[in-house]
Structure formats: C-alpha cells, structure tokens
Design an enzyme around this catalytic site. Structure first.
Site, PDB file in Angstrom:
ATOM      1  CD  GLU A 190      -6.087   4.014 -12.662  1.00 40.48           C
ATOM      2  OE1 GLU A 190      -5.738   5.120 -13.137  1.00 40.48           O
ATOM      3  OE2 GLU A 190      -6.508   3.862 -11.519  1.00 40.48           O
ATOM      4  CD  GLU A 201      -7.057  -1.902 -11.877  1.00 39.66           C
ATOM      5  OE1 GLU A 201      -5.942  -2.315 -11.540  1.00 39.66           O
ATOM      6  OE2 GLU A 201      -7.629  -0.959 -11.309  1.00 39.66           O
ATOM      7  CB  CYS A 227      -6.470   8.758 -11.589  1.00 41.78           C
ATOM      8  SG  CYS A 227      -7.449   7.375 -11.078  1.00 41.78           S
ATOM      9  N   PRO A 238       0.823  -1.209   0.000  1.00 40.37           N
ATOM     10  CG  PRO A 238       0.086  -0.933   2.217  1.00 40.37           C
ATOM     11  CD  PRO A 238       0.893  -1.848   1.325  1.00 40.37           C
ATOM     12  CB  ALA A 239       0.044   4.791  -0.785  1.00 40.30           C
TER      13      ALA A 239
END
Length: 490
Positions: free
Chosen positions: A261, A468, A295, A184-185
């Site tokens: 992505e 996705e 995004c 994860p970030a």
C-alpha cells in the site's frame, strides 16, 4: 510551545522493549522516540537488529504450526478479546499516538476506534474463509478447493497511523491462521508495543504476534531479514512507493507473496454542478486530517471555472474558522506538527516552487517553529508546479482551474500512482462517467472521508498491490489448494 507536555499513560501500556515469542526483549542499544510537537524525548526503545528480527521470524514460524490448527472460532474469539481490550484502553492508546506522531487527541481517539474495528471485522471474517466443492467432469472423483494460511507474514508499517496500519494487516493475517512479525516505523514504535501488551492480555499465544522496533539506522538490516528470510512467506508493507520497490526486489529472490500500500497523489475535483458548501467541507476533511499526512489526502484540487472563485473564497473562510495549530493534547487543536523537520522542509520547498512559477499564496505559506507548518492555500496553480507532480504529505492545498470534464480527467490521471480520488458533482451521468474513468483504487463521490473496514483499501498503478480490509483483505494471507479425491465408485 512554551509550556511542557508529559505523556501520562498507565505503566503496562508504555512498553519500550521488543516483543518476541511472548517475551519482552532488550537489544544492545536503544533509540529515542520524540514528541514531534516539542522535540522532547518521550521514551527510549530497544533498537532491535537483524539477530532479534531472525529470532522473531523463527518464533513466528514455530508458532504457525500450532496457530494454524486453532479452529476459526477459536481464533475469532481471541481477536474479539483483543478488540475489547483496545476499546477499554482507548484513552491511553490515543495519548500514545498523539505524543509519538503529533496528531490531535480527537483524531487519535478516532484512529483507535478505526484500529479496533479491524480486529472486530476480521474476528468475524475468520469464520467465513469458505472453500469450494466444484462439480467434477468425471464420476469417480470429487474436486475440492481448500483455503489455507500462507505462513509467517512480515508486517512493515508507517508512522502516520501507528495503530490502525498494524491491525488492518494483522487482523486479517491472524484470522487466516498466519503468524506475524511487525516492524513499526522508527518514529512511532510505542503504539505497536502497546498492541503487543494487549495481544498478550487477550491470550494470543506466544510467537503469533511479534514486534521488533528499530531505529532509522538499523531499519535496512532488519528489513533485509524480514523480506529475504526463507521462513517468511508473505510481506505486507505500507509506505512510500520508492521503499515498496526496494522491498519487492528483496522479496523476489524467494518469490514471497506481497501486499503493497504505497504512495498516493489524490485528485479532488469540483464540478460546476457541485454543492459548493459540501465540497468545501469535504476538502477540509480530506486535506487537513492529520495535518495532511495521510496517503489518501487530497493533493491536487481541480475546480471548474464556473465556480472557481466562489469555492476558493469559501475554502479560505473555512480554513480561518476551523483550523487551530497546537500540541495535539490541547483540546482546541485541529492541526498538530508534521512528523519531523524534513517533512516541513518538503512543504516549504513545494510552496516556494509554486510561487516562483506564478501561484498566489492566499492563506498561510510559512513554516513555524520546529516542524509546525501553517495550513496553506494556493491559487493560480498549474500542472508544471512540483505540488501537482509529487505527494506533499502536509497541509498544502493547491487549486487548479479547469474548463471541461475531459481536461479534469486528463490532469487527474496524469500520475504514475492511483490510490484515492474524490469529486463533487450533482449530475448523475457525470458521476458514473468520472467514477469509472478515474484511475484510482478508491473513489469518494460527494464525500471526503472514505475509510472503513467493510470496504477495500488499495490502489492501482504504482500505488501498490493487493487490497486490505473488506471480505477480500483476508485473501492476501491465504493460498488455495486443489484437492482431487479420486478412486470413488460411481
């Protein structure tokens, strides 16, 4: 932010260790997770390094050999249990999102519903991985095309949707029969670790779902393991185009399957025939969700000259009426902070650049305390300004005037990325022309919010590779094997 805010979440869901092979693991050091609204530390999380990443890959590889033998129905049932647990714990999971990424609680609850929906969708798609029996040109053989899971998938996710970006990938991977290692970030590891806790409660076997949280400093070394280890068959990344290119280069040496992505720069076009009030509503939803940090956020607003002044005036009124800055846990807040001060500085830089080139600030324009940024409306924007050339990722709404459809399309398509695009028109012929001409992977026609698990998500150009969600999302985790069954007596 004079008052203090505390994260109040039930103990099992607030996890701070890595999750490898069904066990909670510590690392040699920890890193802080901060509330972006206050800058206060809310947790210290294990800073997993390359050794833990390698252990996770090995565990996933070992688990793959048994997980792929589960029937599609068995995998489906486990994913559905995981979905049920996300839904049951939605309030606590939403609080984690609000405190680690800053988004308003109402949006965080929306993200948990969206996140859970991918587990629901892919629990159903698990049972629809159909192969083919192909008519053979020879009478003594049968031709079968089988679909099989690719193997271990490395899942690298961003901070802006810290739960849903994991389930959108992992739901598909587990449904296909793959096992995963999630990185994860660094800003938002708590949501990923809560997902691991619920995966364990759902009965997902040890080694199938692993999480290795790490700090910004450790990320390159962990990323290196996840993208180069020969036991990893596939990488799936959501994040910036620049980072995506680095990961693709690393994955190339072992020819891994890759889904990317990446960044967007979405145009939002309003034609003279548009319903202006609906266009203003779509602009507000598309631009200001998560304070402009998605995004698929509209980044460049192109408005036809016949309605330009009316659109800008109504948009300014809507911003005054609807937007409220504050801590995400306050019920009236619609705009939380940006993720960190660097993000706020980028928005200020774009505003300063635009004003120096002749743009007018109609609303906002100022940076507030910490990483809070006033929602900002700019008019008289031209295509030589920075905000029309690079993704903002913040609450800045620049409006460009155009005269013809051809001009709008030329501006919209003059970008090396193409994730989402939006336009408002009531001319049916124009709708078909523009929808087909926009160089993007996702088009919103008279609609500003598009994402749903039933539809594809992904871009063209440098916005990425693969799709996705939808029935196509599971294909990213499958190989097609051709089986020729010969020697048959006709």
């Amino acid at each position: 932010m004079s008052r203090s805010y505390s994260l109040d979440v039930s103990a099992p869901l607030l996890r701070t260790q890595g999750y490898v092979d069904g066990r909670w693991v510590s690392a040699a050091s920890v890193f802080p997770v901060l509330d972006p609204a206050t800058g206060q530390e809310i947790a210290r999380v294990a800073d997993c390094g390359p050794a833990e990443a390698k252990q996770a890959v090995d565990a996933a590889y070992k688990a793959f050999h048994s997980w792929k033998q589960y029937t599609a129905k068995e995998r489906s049932v486990l994913l559905r249990k995981w979905f049920d647990l996300l839904t049951l714990h939605k309030d606590d999971l939403a609080k984690l999102i609000t405190f680690e990424c800053g988004k308003p609680l109402r949006e965080s609850l929306g993200e948990i519903a969206y996140s859970a929906s991918f587990l629901d969708w892919f629990s159903e798609e698990a049972r629809r991985v159909y192969g083919d029996i192909v008519p053979s040109p020879a009478k003594d053989r049968k031709i079968l095309l089988l679909k099989q899971p690719v193997g271990v998938a490395s899942i690298i996710t961003p901070w802006n949707f810290p739960s849903a970006m994991i389930t959108r990938k992992v739901g598909a991977a587990l449904a296909a029969g793959c096992t995963v290692v999630v990185k994860p970030a660094e800003d938002t590891p708590l949501s990923a670790l809560a997902l691991a806790e619920l995966a364990e409660q759902a009965g997902i076997p040890a080694g199938v779902f692993n999480v290795v949280p790490c700090s910004r400093e450790t990320t390159p070394a962990v990323g290196q393991v996840l993208c180069t280890d020969p036991l990893v068959a596939k990488i799936s990344f959501t994040g910036s185009t620049a980072t995506g290119k680095v990961l693709l280069k690393m994955a190339a040496d072992t020819v891994k399957k890759a889904s990317m992505e990446l960044g967007g720069h979405a145009p939002f076009i309003v034609f003279d025939s548009a319903d202006i009030d609906k266009a203003v509503g779509g602009a507000m939803a598309s631009k200001f969700r998560n304070s402009g940090q998605t995004c698929v956020c509209s980044n460049r607003f192109l408005v036809q000259s016949g309605i330009y002044d009316r659109f800008v005036e109504r948009l300014g009124r809507a911003m005054d009426a609807e937007l409220r800055l504050g801590h995400g846990s306050e019920p009236e807040t619609t705009q939380g902070p940006l993720i960190n001060t660097r993000a706020a500085e980028k928005v200020v830089h774009q505003i300063t650049d635009a004003v120096s080139l002749g743009a007018k600030v109609l609303k906002g324009g100022k940076r507030l305390h910490g990483s809070f940024m006033e929602p900002t409306l700019l008019s008289d924007v031209t295509t030589d300004m920075l905000c029309t050339k690079e993704e903002t990722f913040g609450p800045l709404l620049p409006v460009i005037r155009f005269n013809t459809e051809e001009e709008a399309l030329a501006i919209a398509n003059a970008s090396n990325v193409g994730l989402a695009g939006y336009f408002y028109s009531q001319d049916v012929s124009q709708i078909w022309r523009v929808a087909e001409a926009l160089e993007v992977g996702i088009v919103g026609v008279n609609e500003g919010l598009l994402s749903t698990p039933e539809a594809t998500f992904g871009g063209v150009k440098q916005s990425g590779l693969g799709r996705e969600g939808s029935k196509y999302g599971i294909d990213e985790y499958l190989e097609v094997k051709y089986m020729c069954f010969g020697g048959l007596k006709p």
